[in-house]
Design an enzyme around this catalytic site. Structure first.
Site, PDB file in Angstrom:
ATOM      1  CE  LYS A   1       1.546  -3.599  -4.347  1.00 57.43           C
ATOM      2  NZ  LYS A   1       1.306  -4.605  -3.131  1.00 57.43           N
TER       3      LYS A   1
ATOM      4  CB  SER B   1      -1.607  -5.676  -1.549  1.00 59.06           C
ATOM      5  OG  SER B   1      -1.709  -5.764  -2.557  1.00 59.06           O
TER       6      SER B   1
END
Length: 248
Positions: A91, A50
Site C-alpha cells: 500500500k 489494489s
C-alpha cells in the site's frame, strides 16, 4: 622483421593481460552487484490490483529492506499487520504520526489541511470513493491507501479498529523501488507530498544495475579479445605473406 615481430608479441602479451584484468573486474562487478542487490532488495509478487495502475496484480516488484522509522509520506511499502490478515501487503503511505488526514475536498485527499496531488491514481478518478473522516494519525503509526481506491482493502476498511485504521511503523518490512516484471522501471517519486516535508530518496537500485551491466560488458569484452586477436593475427600473417611474395 624481427623487431616488428617482437613488438607484435609485446602488444599481444599486453592485450592478454588487459583482457584478463577486464574479465576479473567484470566478474567482481557482476557478482558483487548481484550480492549487493540480494542483501538490500527483496522481490515480491503483488497478488491484487489494489495498487493499480502503479502496480497491478501479478507484477513482480523489488522492495528495499528498510526500517519502518525511515518511511516517509508517499512511499509504497510492504508490510504485515495481524488484524489485516497477517500476510504481506503493498500500500501507499499517505500520512504519518501527527498528521491529520481526511477526504475529500474538491475530490482530493487532504493531509494537515493541504490538498494532495496524486498523479498515480487511475485516470478520471477522485482521491477516494467514500468519505474519510478527519483522522489524526497516532505517533509511530502510518495511514495507508491503495492507488485503486475503489477496490482497495486499506486503512479505510479498518477505521473502527484501534488506531483508526493505521498500522505501526514496525509492521513495515520494505519500501518498493521498482516494478521488475514487467519491466516498468523505477516508481515515480510522490512529489505531491513535498509541501508537507521530506520525501524518500530512491534506494541504490540504479547503482546495483549499473554494476551488473558493467560487469557483463567487461566479461564479454575481455572474453572476446582472444578470438578477435587471433583472427587479426592470422589476417596480418596472410597480408605479410602476400607482401613478401610480391616483393620476392
Amino acid at each position: 622483421m624481427s623487431g616488428t615481430r617482437r613488438t607484435d608479441e609485446g602488444h599481444g602479451r599486453l592485450g592478454s593481460k588487459l583482457s584478463g584484468l577486464a574479465v576479473a573486474l567484470g566478474c567482481v562487478l557482476f557478482l558483487g552487484g548481484f550480492a549487493w542487490g540480494a542483501v538490500v532488495y527483496q522481490p515480491y509478487t503483488v497478488p491484487t490490483d489494489s495498487m493499480s495502475p502503479t502496480i497491478v496484480g501479478g507484477d513482480r516488484v523489488l522492495a528495499e529492506r528498510i526500517d519502518g522509522s525511515d518511511i516517509q509520506r508517499g512511499d509504497v511499502v510492504v508490510f504485515k499487520q495481524a488484524s489485516w490478515g497477517n500476510l504481506p501487503m503493498v500500500k501507499r503511505v499517505v500520512a504519518v504520526g501527527g498528521d491529520t488526514v481526511a477526504c475529500c475536498t474538491q475530490g482530493k485527499l487532504t493531509v494537515n489541511g493541504k490538498k494532495i496531488e496524486e498523479p498515480y491514481l487511475p485516470k478520471g478518478t477522485e482521491a477516494e470513493s467514500s468519505t474519510i473522516p478527519s483522522i489524526e494519525v497516532p505517533e509511530n503509526r502510518l495511514f495507508l491507501l491503495g492507488d485503486e481506491r475503489s477496490g482497495s482493502l486499506d486503512s479505510t476498511a479498518h477505521l473502527t479498529e484501534a488506531g483508526n485504521g493505521t498500522v505501526p511503523r514496525s509492521a513495515v518490512n520494505a519500501r518498493v523501488d521498482a516494478v521488475a516484471w514487467p519491466m516498468n522501471g523505477m516508481l515515480a517519486r510522490p512529489t505531491g507530498f513535498e509541501t508537507l516535508g521530506d520525501i524518500s530518496e530512491p534506494g541504490p537500485l540504479r547503482l546495483v544495475l549499473t554494476a551488473v551491466v558493467a560487469g557483463v560488458v567487461l566479461v564479454l569484452g575481455g572474453a572476446a579479445y582472444g578470438p578477435i586477436a587471433k583472427r587479426a593475427g592470422r589476417r596480418r600473417d596472410r597480408t605479410g605473406a602476400k607482401e613478401r611474395a610480391l616483393a620476392g
